[in-house]
Design a protein around this motif. Structure first.
Motif, PDB file in Angstrom:
ATOM      1  N   VAL A 293     108.495   3.124 130.408  1.00 52.57           N
ATOM      2  CA  VAL A 293     109.074   2.056 131.222  1.00 52.57           C
ATOM      3  C   VAL A 293     108.523   2.118 132.643  1.00 52.57           C
ATOM      4  O   VAL A 293     108.259   1.079 133.270  1.00 52.57           O
ATOM      5  N   GLY A 294     108.324   3.328 133.164  1.00 50.03           N
ATOM      6  CA  GLY A 294     107.694   3.456 134.475  1.00 50.03           C
ATOM      7  C   GLY A 294     106.307   2.850 134.502  1.00 50.03           C
ATOM      8  O   GLY A 294     105.946   2.117 135.436  1.00 50.03           O
ATOM      9  N   VAL A 295     105.519   3.105 133.475  1.00 51.54           N
ATOM     10  CA  VAL A 295     104.167   2.525 133.386  1.00 51.54           C
ATOM     11  C   VAL A 295     104.249   1.006 133.313  1.00 51.54           C
ATOM     12  O   VAL A 295     103.442   0.292 133.923  1.00 51.54           O
ATOM     13  N   SER A 296     105.236   0.497 132.593  1.00 47.68           N
ATOM     14  CA  SER A 296     105.368  -0.964 132.469  1.00 47.68           C
ATOM     15  C   SER A 296     105.694  -1.612 133.805  1.00 47.68           C
ATOM     16  O   SER A 296     105.358  -2.778 134.027  1.00 47.68           O
ATOM     17  N   ARG A 297     106.375  -0.881 134.696  1.00 48.35           N
ATOM     18  CA  ARG A 297     106.637  -1.418 136.036  1.00 48.35           C
ATOM     19  C   ARG A 297     105.358  -1.413 136.884  1.00 48.35           C
ATOM     20  O   ARG A 297     105.133  -2.321 137.685  1.00 48.35           O
ATOM     21  N   LEU A 298     104.549  -0.380 136.686  1.00 47.95           N
ATOM     22  CA  LEU A 298     103.327  -0.248 137.492  1.00 47.95           C
ATOM     23  C   LEU A 298     102.203  -1.138 136.980  1.00 47.95           C
ATOM     24  O   LEU A 298     101.366  -1.607 137.764  1.00 47.95           O
ATOM     25  N   ALA A 299     102.170  -1.356 135.655  1.00 44.37           N
ATOM     26  CA  ALA A 299     101.082  -2.148 135.057  1.00 44.37           C
ATOM     27  C   ALA A 299     101.654  -3.072 133.994  1.00 44.37           C
ATOM     28  O   ALA A 299     101.442  -2.876 132.801  1.00 44.37           O
ATOM     29  N   PRO A 300     102.410  -4.094 134.388  1.00 49.20           N
ATOM     30  CA  PRO A 300     103.072  -4.967 133.408  1.00 49.20           C
ATOM     31  C   PRO A 300     102.104  -5.732 132.520  1.00 49.20           C
ATOM     32  O   PRO A 300     102.447  -6.076 131.384  1.00 49.20           O
ATOM     33  N   GLU A 301     100.898  -5.972 133.003  1.00 47.57           N
ATOM     34  CA  GLU A 301      99.922  -6.681 132.174  1.00 47.57           C
ATOM     35  C   GLU A 301      99.383  -5.778 131.061  1.00 47.57           C
ATOM     36  O   GLU A 301      98.928  -6.265 130.022  1.00 47.57           O
ATOM     37  N   PHE A 302      99.457  -4.474 131.266  1.00 52.21           N
ATOM     38  CA  PHE A 302      99.001  -3.518 130.253  1.00 52.21           C
ATOM     39  C   PHE A 302     100.088  -3.258 129.221  1.00 52.21           C
ATOM     40  O   PHE A 302      99.830  -3.255 128.013  1.00 52.21           O
ATOM     41  N   TRP A 303     101.331  -3.044 129.681  1.00 54.37           N
ATOM     42  CA  TRP A 303     102.438  -2.724 128.783  1.00 54.37           C
ATOM     43  C   TRP A 303     103.670  -3.474 129.252  1.00 54.37           C
ATOM     44  O   TRP A 303     104.408  -3.013 130.131  1.00 54.37           O
ATOM     45  N   PRO A 304     103.941  -4.651 128.698  1.00 54.25           N
ATOM     46  CA  PRO A 304     105.096  -5.440 129.154  1.00 54.25           C
ATOM     47  C   PRO A 304     106.404  -4.673 129.003  1.00 54.25           C
ATOM     48  O   PRO A 304     106.624  -3.988 127.998  1.00 54.25           O
ATOM     49  N   GLU A 305     107.290  -4.807 129.983  1.00 55.60           N
ATOM     50  CA  GLU A 305     108.547  -4.067 129.949  1.00 55.60           C
ATOM     51  C   GLU A 305     109.442  -4.511 128.789  1.00 55.60           C
ATOM     52  O   GLU A 305     110.223  -3.718 128.270  1.00 55.60           O
ATOM     53  N   ARG A 306     109.328  -5.763 128.348  1.00 59.56           N
ATOM     54  CA  ARG A 306     110.152  -6.230 127.228  1.00 59.56           C
ATOM     55  C   ARG A 306     109.869  -5.426 125.957  1.00 59.56           C
ATOM     56  O   ARG A 306     110.726  -5.315 125.076  1.00 59.56           O
ATOM     57  N   ASP A 307     108.653  -4.862 125.851  1.00 59.62           N
ATOM     58  CA  ASP A 307     108.312  -3.991 124.733  1.00 59.62           C
ATOM     59  C   ASP A 307     108.621  -2.535 125.062  1.00 59.62           C
ATOM     60  O   ASP A 307     109.219  -1.812 124.261  1.00 59.62           O
ATOM     61  N   ALA A 308     108.223  -2.098 126.257  1.00 56.64           N
ATOM     62  CA  ALA A 308     108.364  -0.695 126.639  1.00 56.64           C
ATOM     63  C   ALA A 308     109.817  -0.240 126.647  1.00 56.64           C
ATOM     64  O   ALA A 308     110.126   0.912 126.301  1.00 56.64           O
TER      65      ALA A 308
END
Length: 408
Positions: A293-308
């Motif tokens: 979830v931390g990565v999704s905040r930093l790189a939402p285009e890489f790993w969307p938070e709705r999935d993470a």
């Protein structure tokens, strides 16, 4: 003729109301299955039924998984565990029936969330969370175990966030819906860190003694325990403040501190105890989930938070529910040791696989036609297996302690 003094045999269903964990974990398991099935496939099976909506179908799904499934589960644990903290009688019988009725009413009104008055939507949930909070406060105050006051406070906070989320979804107030959803998820991440973080070292130490293992007992790192809670609160505060980058890094730091705690808990030594494997794996899901979830905040285009975020909801939150409920459902062996059998670990494995399939769905579309649907199938299959194992255990005598076996 003398009147018989024999009492009629109690109905087998009356055993359901002997302890809070019995009906509440049952409701949680049924709703985990029914709500997800309805949201994923209901439109196909029953086209005229319609999709439940709270602003949007996705918000309804989030609300029911967190406050419906999660709300039943957390009360099941706290209301059962409070008796071991206070030595007071367990909530049972008609009061417990009333509490479950509040929970069911809250689910029913949410099926008509777009049509019913806002006050009617809020009332059942407020009664449910308010009753749980009152009962916990009453028992804690009566026994003067003031160090447990954080638990009713947490239930009260969950009820407040529930109400605010419903209000925001109905657009009655200008509230940040995304921040409220994130806060609800963080609530359960913190409960996993606190509850599972307390149970795992204790249960592991007990198992190592019982099994005669040569492994050293789990190491309790007090500094890491304190920092673990501080960093999670920091991540929550930054999340509510809308600081995307700062909250992302705070989540990753929080994960590192939780990993520091986890490192001393002798996970490699518990392979012979599937119940402990489930709990250790759940805590591992918390650590990885915070990172993801931390990565999704930093790189939402890489790993969307709705999935993470499913790493924390399906992985850590549902994993904790299954791990604790499985201890209540496990068979008692010689000397009172708990035996998970085959169904409970199978249920956990299915849900765990579904959690990580859903979390990594953005990276699997080239490999699988519909990874989200497959994850939902695994989730539903896991809860069906859990219910098959759990239901027979809640219709018989109540064995104590509920969440742990005999100590060596």
């Amino acid at each position: 003729m003398a009147r018989s003094t024999e009492q009629p045999a109690p109905s087998p269903l009356s055993a359901l109301w002997l302890a809070p964990h019995r009906p509440l974990f049952l409701m949680a398991g049924l709703w985990a299955l029914a709500a997800l099935f309805w949201w994923q496939w209901g439109w196909w099976w029953w086209p005229g039924l319609g999709m439940p909506t709270l602003g949007t179908p996705t918000v309804w799904h989030v609300h029911e998984m967190v406050f419906g499934f999660g709300g039943a589960s957390v009360a099941a644990y706290f209301l059962t565990a409070v008796t071991s903290w206070t030595s007071r009688p367990m909530i049972a019988g008609r009061p417990l029936m009333l509490l479950v009725a509040f929970w069911v009413a809250a689910r029913l009104v949410m099926l008509q969330a777009e049509r019913l008055p806002l006050a009617l939507l809020l009332a059942p949930g407020a009664l449910y969370f308010g009753t749980v909070t009152f009962w916990l406060l009453r028992d804690i105050a009566a026994a003067r175990v003031w160090n447990k006051l954080g638990f009713p406070g947490a239930i009260l906070a969950l009820g407040v966030v529930d109400a605010l989320l419903v209000v925001a979804a109905r657009e009655a107030w200008a509230l940040d819906l995304v921040a409220l959803k994130r806060a609800a998820v963080m609530f359960f991440a913190m409960k996993v860190a606190i509850i599972a973080g307390g149970m795992i070292p204790a249960f592991t130490a007990n198992w190592l003694r019982q099994s005669g293992s040569a492994a050293a007992p789990p190491h309790e790192n007090r500094l890491a325990n304190r920092l673990g809670l501080v960093t999670l609160y920091l991540a929550l505060g930054l999340t509510l403040a809308g600081a995307e980058t700062a909250s992302g890094w705070a989540l990753i730091v929080a994960a590192a501190v939780q990993a520091w705690r986890f490192a001393g808990w002798r996970s490699r030594a518990v392979g012979g105890n599937t119940l402990l494997v489930m709990m250790h794996t759940t805590f591992g899901s918390l650590i990885v989930g915070l990172v993801v979830v931390g990565v999704s905040r930093l790189a939402p285009e890489f790993w969307p938070e709705r999935d993470a975020v499913h790493a924390l909801t399906m992985g850590a939150m549902a994993g904790m529910v299954l791990s604790i409920a499985s201890r209540a459902a496990a068979r008692r062996g010689d000397g009172g040791a708990l035996d998970a059998g085959r169904l409970l670990p199978t249920a956990y494995a299915l849900v765990w696989l579904g959690a990580w399939l859903r979390t990594t769905a953005p990276f699997l579309h080239g490999w699988l036609d519909n990874p989200v649907a497959l994850a939902a199938q695994l989730w539903c299959a896991g809860w069906i297996v859990f219910l098959a194992a759990f239901v027979p255990t809640i219709l018989g005598p109540l064995l104590r302690p509920v969440f742990s076996g005999a100590k060596a």
